[in-house]
Scaffold this motif. Structure first.
Motif, PDB file in Angstrom:
ATOM      1  N   LYS A  81       0.919  -1.210   0.090  1.00  0.00           N
ATOM      2  CA  LYS A  81      -0.014   0.043  -0.054  1.00  0.00           C
ATOM      3  C   LYS A  81       0.785   1.138  -0.101  1.00  0.00           C
ATOM      4  O   LYS A  81       0.679   2.152  -0.614  1.00  0.00           O
ATOM      5  CB  LYS A  81      -0.957  -0.142   1.306  1.00  0.00           C
ATOM      6  N   VAL A  82       1.930   1.197   0.643  1.00  0.00           N
ATOM      7  CA  VAL A  82       2.775   2.532   0.740  1.00  0.00           C
ATOM      8  C   VAL A  82       3.408   2.633  -0.593  1.00  0.00           C
ATOM      9  O   VAL A  82       3.746   3.673  -0.856  1.00  0.00           O
ATOM     10  CB  VAL A  82       3.817   2.205   1.840  1.00  0.00           C
ATOM     11  N   MET A  83       3.882   1.455  -1.094  1.00  0.00           N
ATOM     12  CA  MET A  83       4.591   1.644  -2.351  1.00  0.00           C
ATOM     13  C   MET A  83       3.647   2.121  -3.378  1.00  0.00           C
ATOM     14  O   MET A  83       4.008   2.980  -4.306  1.00  0.00           O
ATOM     15  CB  MET A  83       5.350   0.359  -2.709  1.00  0.00           C
ATOM     16  N   SER A  84       2.408   1.478  -3.489  1.00  0.00           N
ATOM     17  CA  SER A  84       1.403   2.091  -4.440  1.00  0.00           C
ATOM     18  C   SER A  84       1.203   3.622  -4.251  1.00  0.00           C
ATOM     19  O   SER A  84       1.078   4.240  -5.034  1.00  0.00           O
ATOM     20  CB  SER A  84       0.379   1.348  -4.113  1.00  0.00           C
ATOM     21  N   LEU A  85       0.998   4.035  -2.778  1.00  0.00           N
ATOM     22  CA  LEU A  85       0.766   5.663  -2.604  1.00  0.00           C
ATOM     23  C   LEU A  85       2.116   6.401  -3.110  1.00  0.00           C
ATOM     24  O   LEU A  85       1.816   7.329  -3.825  1.00  0.00           O
ATOM     25  CB  LEU A  85       0.631   5.748  -1.160  1.00  0.00           C
ATOM     26  N   HIS A  86       3.253   5.774  -2.996  1.00  0.00           N
ATOM     27  CA  HIS A  86       4.271   6.443  -3.404  1.00  0.00           C
ATOM     28  C   HIS A  86       4.500   6.697  -4.934  1.00  0.00           C
ATOM     29  O   HIS A  86       4.885   7.687  -5.623  1.00  0.00           O
ATOM     30  CB  HIS A  86       5.882   5.928  -2.948  1.00  0.00           C
ATOM     31  N   LEU A  87       4.270   5.577  -5.653  1.00  0.00           N
ATOM     32  CA  LEU A  87       4.370   5.600  -7.127  1.00  0.00           C
ATOM     33  C   LEU A  87       3.198   6.474  -7.639  1.00  0.00           C
ATOM     34  O   LEU A  87       3.529   7.050  -8.871  1.00  0.00           O
ATOM     35  CB  LEU A  87       4.046   4.093  -7.548  1.00  0.00           C
ATOM     36  N   ASN A  88       2.154   6.410  -7.288  1.00  0.00           N
ATOM     37  CA  ASN A  88       1.040   7.264  -8.008  1.00  0.00           C
ATOM     38  C   ASN A  88       1.102   8.846  -7.119  1.00  0.00           C
ATOM     39  O   ASN A  88       0.444   9.527  -7.442  1.00  0.00           O
ATOM     40  CB  ASN A  88      -0.266   6.747  -7.924  1.00  0.00           C
ATOM     41  N   GLY A  89       2.161   9.142  -6.393  1.00  0.00           N
ATOM     42  CA  GLY A  89       1.991  10.552  -5.904  1.00  0.00           C
ATOM     43  C   GLY A  89       1.553  10.978  -4.918  1.00  0.00           C
ATOM     44  O   GLY A  89       1.479  12.233  -4.154  1.00  0.00           O
ATOM     45  N   ASP A  90       0.904  10.093  -4.148  1.00  0.00           N
ATOM     46  CA  ASP A  90      -0.285  10.236  -3.174  1.00  0.00           C
ATOM     47  C   ASP A  90       0.542  10.244  -1.612  1.00  0.00           C
ATOM     48  O   ASP A  90       0.080  10.880  -0.879  1.00  0.00           O
ATOM     49  CB  ASP A  90      -1.330   9.376  -3.123  1.00  0.00           C
ATOM     50  N   LEU A  91       1.830   9.493  -1.470  1.00  0.00           N
ATOM     51  CA  LEU A  91       2.330   9.560  -0.373  1.00  0.00           C
ATOM     52  C   LEU A  91       2.795  10.613   0.231  1.00  0.00           C
ATOM     53  O   LEU A  91       2.617  11.151   1.182  1.00  0.00           O
ATOM     54  CB  LEU A  91       3.600   8.469  -0.416  1.00  0.00           C
ATOM     55  N   ILE A  92       3.493  11.635  -0.775  1.00  0.00           N
ATOM     56  CA  ILE A  92       3.845  12.895  -0.313  1.00  0.00           C
ATOM     57  C   ILE A  92       2.840  13.734   0.410  1.00  0.00           C
ATOM     58  O   ILE A  92       2.973  14.444   1.442  1.00  0.00           O
ATOM     59  CB  ILE A  92       4.664  13.753  -1.335  1.00  0.00           C
ATOM     60  N   THR A  93       1.456  13.835  -0.432  1.00  0.00           N
ATOM     61  CA  THR A  93       0.430  14.502   0.317  1.00  0.00           C
ATOM     62  C   THR A  93       0.009  14.092   1.668  1.00  0.00           C
ATOM     63  O   THR A  93      -0.222  14.948   2.579  1.00  0.00           O
ATOM     64  CB  THR A  93      -0.449  14.252  -0.715  1.00  0.00           C
ATOM     65  N   LEU A  94       0.043  12.793   1.811  1.00  0.00           N
ATOM     66  CA  LEU A  94      -0.252  12.322   3.107  1.00  0.00           C
ATOM     67  C   LEU A  94       0.535  12.806   4.063  1.00  0.00           C
ATOM     68  O   LEU A  94       0.347  13.135   5.318  1.00  0.00           O
ATOM     69  CB  LEU A  94      -0.502  10.871   2.892  1.00  0.00           C
ATOM     70  N   LEU A  95       1.832  12.854   3.585  1.00  0.00           N
ATOM     71  CA  LEU A  95       2.952  12.962   4.662  1.00  0.00           C
ATOM     72  C   LEU A  95       3.047  14.587   5.047  1.00  0.00           C
ATOM     73  O   LEU A  95       3.049  14.987   6.338  1.00  0.00           O
ATOM     74  CB  LEU A  95       4.226  12.665   4.185  1.00  0.00           C
ATOM     75  N   ARG A  96       2.625  15.262   4.242  1.00  0.00           N
ATOM     76  CA  ARG A  96       2.573  16.833   4.285  1.00  0.00           C
ATOM     77  C   ARG A  96       1.256  16.964   5.055  1.00  0.00           C
ATOM     78  O   ARG A  96       1.446  17.933   5.970  1.00  0.00           O
ATOM     79  CB  ARG A  96       2.346  17.384   2.692  1.00  0.00           C
ATOM     80  N   ASP A  97       0.176  16.436   4.539  1.00  0.00           N
ATOM     81  CA  ASP A  97      -1.043  16.771   5.723  1.00  0.00           C
ATOM     82  C   ASP A  97      -0.926  16.261   7.071  1.00  0.00           C
ATOM     83  O   ASP A  97      -1.582  16.990   7.949  1.00  0.00           O
ATOM     84  CB  ASP A  97      -2.074  16.091   5.033  1.00  0.00           C
ATOM     85  N   ALA A  98      -0.066  15.025   7.195  1.00  0.00           N
ATOM     86  CA  ALA A  98       0.259  14.593   8.631  1.00  0.00           C
ATOM     87  C   ALA A  98       1.338  15.377   9.326  1.00  0.00           C
ATOM     88  O   ALA A  98       1.473  15.188  10.572  1.00  0.00           O
ATOM     89  CB  ALA A  98       0.584  13.189   8.690  1.00  0.00           C
ATOM     90  N   GLY A  99       1.907  16.497   8.588  1.00  0.00           N
ATOM     91  CA  GLY A  99       3.177  17.347   9.208  1.00  0.00           C
ATOM     92  C   GLY A  99       4.425  16.591   9.612  1.00  0.00           C
ATOM     93  O   GLY A  99       5.203  16.929   9.980  1.00  0.00           O
ATOM     94  N   ALA A 100       4.703  15.636   8.568  1.00  0.00           N
ATOM     95  CA  ALA A 100       5.658  14.679   8.522  1.00  0.00           C
ATOM     96  C   ALA A 100       6.789  15.346   7.633  1.00  0.00           C
ATOM     97  O   ALA A 100       7.863  15.005   8.017  1.00  0.00           O
ATOM     98  CB  ALA A 100       5.526  13.348   8.348  1.00  0.00           C
ATOM     99  N   ILE A 101       6.342  16.120   6.585  1.00  0.00           N
ATOM    100  CA  ILE A 101       7.357  16.701   5.794  1.00  0.00           C
ATOM    101  C   ILE A 101       6.900  18.015   5.498  1.00  0.00           C
ATOM    102  O   ILE A 101       5.583  18.313   5.582  1.00  0.00           O
ATOM    103  CB  ILE A 101       7.476  15.985   4.463  1.00  0.00           C
ATOM    104  N   TRP A 102       7.653  19.022   5.028  1.00  0.00           N
ATOM    105  CA  TRP A 102       7.261  20.443   4.809  1.00  0.00           C
ATOM    106  C   TRP A 102       7.741  20.789   3.398  1.00  0.00           C
ATOM    107  O   TRP A 102       8.239  21.833   2.979  1.00  0.00           O
ATOM    108  CB  TRP A 102       7.676  21.400   5.675  1.00  0.00           C
ATOM    109  N   LEU A 103       7.500  20.006   2.430  1.00  0.00           N
ATOM    110  CA  LEU A 103       7.882  20.150   0.965  1.00  0.00           C
ATOM    111  C   LEU A 103       6.875  21.076   0.343  1.00  0.00           C
ATOM    112  O   LEU A 103       5.720  20.956   0.592  1.00  0.00           O
ATOM    113  CB  LEU A 103       8.047  18.859   0.096  1.00  0.00           C
TER     114      LEU A 103
END
Length: 103
Positions: A81-103
């Motif tokens: 699931k994590v790899m699928s999210l990463h490959l389709n570009g949704d992982l960064i959005t999830l991480l940003r929304d959770a406050g885990a990254i600030w890109l």
């Protein structure tokens, strides 16, 4: 189960892992490469690790149960699931929304 949900909600990214698991290593490296400081709980080194593993198996519905990833306190799932999210570009959005990254 209470311990798993409590730990999963304490940090933006929480990974339940085993130190000898190659897929766990891969997921941890992915998050590190993305600049995420994940809270990692190594079940094989934790005194309540077996209890937590049983809870995770009931959450994800399969065994092996690791790595299990939570982002923003919500269950994301296993490596696939994590790899699928990463490959389709949704992982960064999830991480940003959770406050885990600030890109």
């Amino acid at each position: 189960m209470d311990m798993v949900t409590r730990l999963a909600s304490q940090k933006p990214v929480v990974i339940f892992s085993k130190s000898s698991c190659c897929m766990c290593h891969t997921v941890k490296c992915l998050f590190t490469d993305l600049g995420v400081y994940a809270s990692v709980h190594e079940l094989d080194h934790h005194p309540k690790g077996r209890d937590m593993e049983r809870a995770l198996i009931s959450l994800v519905g399969r065994n092996p149960s690791v790595p299990v990833i939570f982002i923003g306190g919500k269950l994301v799932g296993l490596t696939d699931k994590v790899m699928s999210l990463h490959l389709n570009g949704d992982l960064i959005t999830l991480l940003r929304d959770a406050g885990a990254i600030w890109l």
